[in-house]
Design a protein around this motif. Structure first.
Motif: not given
Length: 211
Positions: A159-171, A173-186
């Protein structure tokens, strides 16, 4: 009342009934003395339309396991259209939020598994994902996920695989910032490393609170 040419008036005609500013006399169906035409609500689908129709059903059960936690179970079934494959799946969601520190701590875990059964000479295919998110502080959330799935139209077993990690910041309740890193194997598409920065704003009425 109707005005005659000589200026006199007569009683309303039996065929003239006015309600809410609409005269039934103007309706051709009433002038013919027949019931108005209505489009059928249901009709039999043509064979070529029925062959292109797919059906999907999802059953969900919600259970409280404590004042601070609950579990949600789900089952999914899909009936294929012509040329496609049937689908079976199951999902599980766990939510935790303490009563006293619910504004600063919470945990959310969700996982789902699905399978395309063996049919029409094709091997069964499977896939799924698991995701967890923990609230570090009032406005910070840390999450990670793992995905794996086999190609539906391929005979490859790996199968194809993916692992990801994310950090989310809510300044707010009307906004959101998200930083994500993903490693994919296929094996078919090769390996890849991806990074995402997501900025979301909500404009308008106050959004519903999370359940």
């Amino acid at each position: 009342l109707r005005h005659r040419p000589n200026g006199t008036q007569s009683r309303p005609s039996r065929n003239c009934r006015t309600t809410a500013g609409r005269s039934d006399r103007a309706d051709p169906a009433h002038t013919r003395g027949s019931a108005p035409w209505k489009a059928p609500l249901l009709r039999r689908a043509a064979p070529e339309e029925a062959a292109q129709t797919s059906y999907l059903a999802h059953w969900k059960q919600f259970v409280d396991i404590s004042p601070a936690a609950n579990v949600e179970l789900g089952l999914t079934g899909g009936k294929k259209a012509a040329g496609d494959r049937d689908l079976l799946g199951a999902d599980l969601t766990l939510r935790w939020r303490p009563e006293r520190l619910g504004l600063y701590r919470s945990f959310w875990w969700q996982t789902e598994y699905f399978v395309l059964p063996r049919q029409e000479g094709m091997k069964p295919r499977w896939g799924g994902f698991t995701f967890a998110q923990y609230q570090l502080a009032r406005r910070w959330h840390l999450g990670a996920s793992y995905d794996a799935a086999q190609e539906a139209q391929s005979e490859e077993n790996e199968p194809d695989r993916a692992v990801s990690a994310r950090l989310t910041f809510f300044p707010s309740e009307f906004s959101r910032y998200r930083l994500e890193f993903r490693r994919k194997e296929s094996e078919l598409r090769g390996d890849a490393f991806e990074a995402f920065l997501q900025v979301a704003y909500s404009i308008g009425p106050h959004r519903p609170h999370a359940y």
